[in-house]
Design an enzyme around this catalytic site. Sequence first.
Site, PDB file in Angstrom:
ATOM      1  CG  PHE A  76      -2.094  -1.212   1.292  1.00  0.00           C
ATOM      2  CD1 PHE A  76      -2.369  -1.548   0.161  1.00  0.00           C
ATOM      3  CD2 PHE A  76      -2.641  -1.578   2.841  1.00  0.00           C
ATOM      4  CE1 PHE A  76      -3.606  -2.156   0.205  1.00  0.00           C
ATOM      5  CE2 PHE A  76      -3.398  -2.818   2.343  1.00  0.00           C
ATOM      6  CZ  PHE A  76      -3.943  -3.001   1.489  1.00  0.00           C
ATOM      7  CE1 TYR A 141       4.435   2.805   0.719  1.00  0.00           C
ATOM      8  CE2 TYR A 141       5.841   4.732   0.148  1.00  0.00           C
ATOM      9  CZ  TYR A 141       5.606   4.149   0.184  1.00  0.00           C
ATOM     10  OH  TYR A 141       6.195   3.648  -1.450  1.00  0.00           O
ATOM     11  NE  ARG A 282       0.142  15.330  -1.275  1.00  0.00           N
ATOM     12  CZ  ARG A 282       0.297  14.327  -2.187  1.00  0.00           C
ATOM     13  NH1 ARG A 282      -0.557  13.492  -3.268  1.00  0.00           N
ATOM     14  NH2 ARG A 282       0.972  13.883  -2.660  1.00  0.00           N
ATOM     15  N   GLY A 284       2.766  15.337   4.615  1.00  0.00           N
ATOM     16  CA  GLY A 284       3.504  15.084   4.918  1.00  0.00           C
ATOM     17  C   GLY A 284       4.463  15.126   4.044  1.00  0.00           C
TER      18      GLY A 284
END
Length: 329
Positions: A76, A141, A282, A284
């Site tokens: 992912f 992530y 945005r 991150g």
Amino acid sequence: MKILVVGGAGYIGSHCVRQLKEAGHDPVVLDNLVFGHRQAIANSIPFYEADLGDLTTVREILKREAIEGVMHFAAFAYVGESVENPLKYYHNNVSATYKLLQAMVDVGVNQFVFSSTCATFGNPSTLPITEDLPQAPINPYGQTKLDVEQALKNISHAHGLSFAAFRYFNAAGAAADGTIGEAHDPETHLIPVIFQTLLGQRDHLKIFGTDYPTPDGTCLRDYIHVDDLSRAHISVFDKLKHPATGLFYNLGVGKPYSVRDVINAVETVTGKTVPVVETNRRPGDPPSLYADNTKATSELGWTLQYKDLESIVETAWRWHSTHPNGYAS
Ligand code: UDP
């Protein structure tokens, strides 16, 4: 070589499968088709619809197909989602990957190529990013990918696994013949989102932040053609013949382009104007990420076929304009 490509029906995996075949290897694909597309894989290639965390099935496939090496693309990769639902990322990107590695150790398959990411570097202290810069991810992530990178060193030491971990910069573009390409749902990546806007599927492109400390105020990224990425994976297998080899490479072109540069490149290639709205940053997003690719080019004999942004964008447009709804088109 007989290579199991885990996540082989996804964007980068499917381009790699095609290149493995063209280079004379025998790819076998394993994909659970949550994000992958069956149509991205030729019918002549053995295909297993299964989950990489299904230890029994993966062991069985490794044995039945006499697999010699594994490439792992099944992850992912939505940064925002990883912040909201970190466990989903730890389950798939970390725990399921450990199951895959367990199956390899059990069966004695000891060559492994891992898709890592420049997100493991977080906000780098210097640019361009060399392999030895400190890794300090700023989102779950990136952390999941770094966890696996670190585990690979231990597994290699204990079990003689040879591995290469590639830190991708921004994969972009599509196969030159326009028959396979990028098809995510939801789509969040800049280049496909711009094309969805040109195809009338979105009203405008949102530019996320215009107050970054960069020449035009928008983020700088290093866009690399998906086929150039794929070729590095194929050449690295020559280096994995010796037991317990552990290699790390940054894969980028090494040229920073801003969001506005990307919009300009698309407008040049298509002759169309991209409607844009400037919005907030945005969360991150680091201001600048671009690679020093000296290690990969010198050690892998790896050369880039696509060195400028317009040539990459041109291949992406060939795919998106003929497949406005991805593989459903
Ligand atoms: N971006 C943007 N609008 C979008 C999608 C992305 O302005 O609709 C910007 C994003 O903030 C980043 C760059 O484009 O600076 C590349 O983003 P992408 O999601 O493609 O890749 P990332 O670098 O996050 O992996």
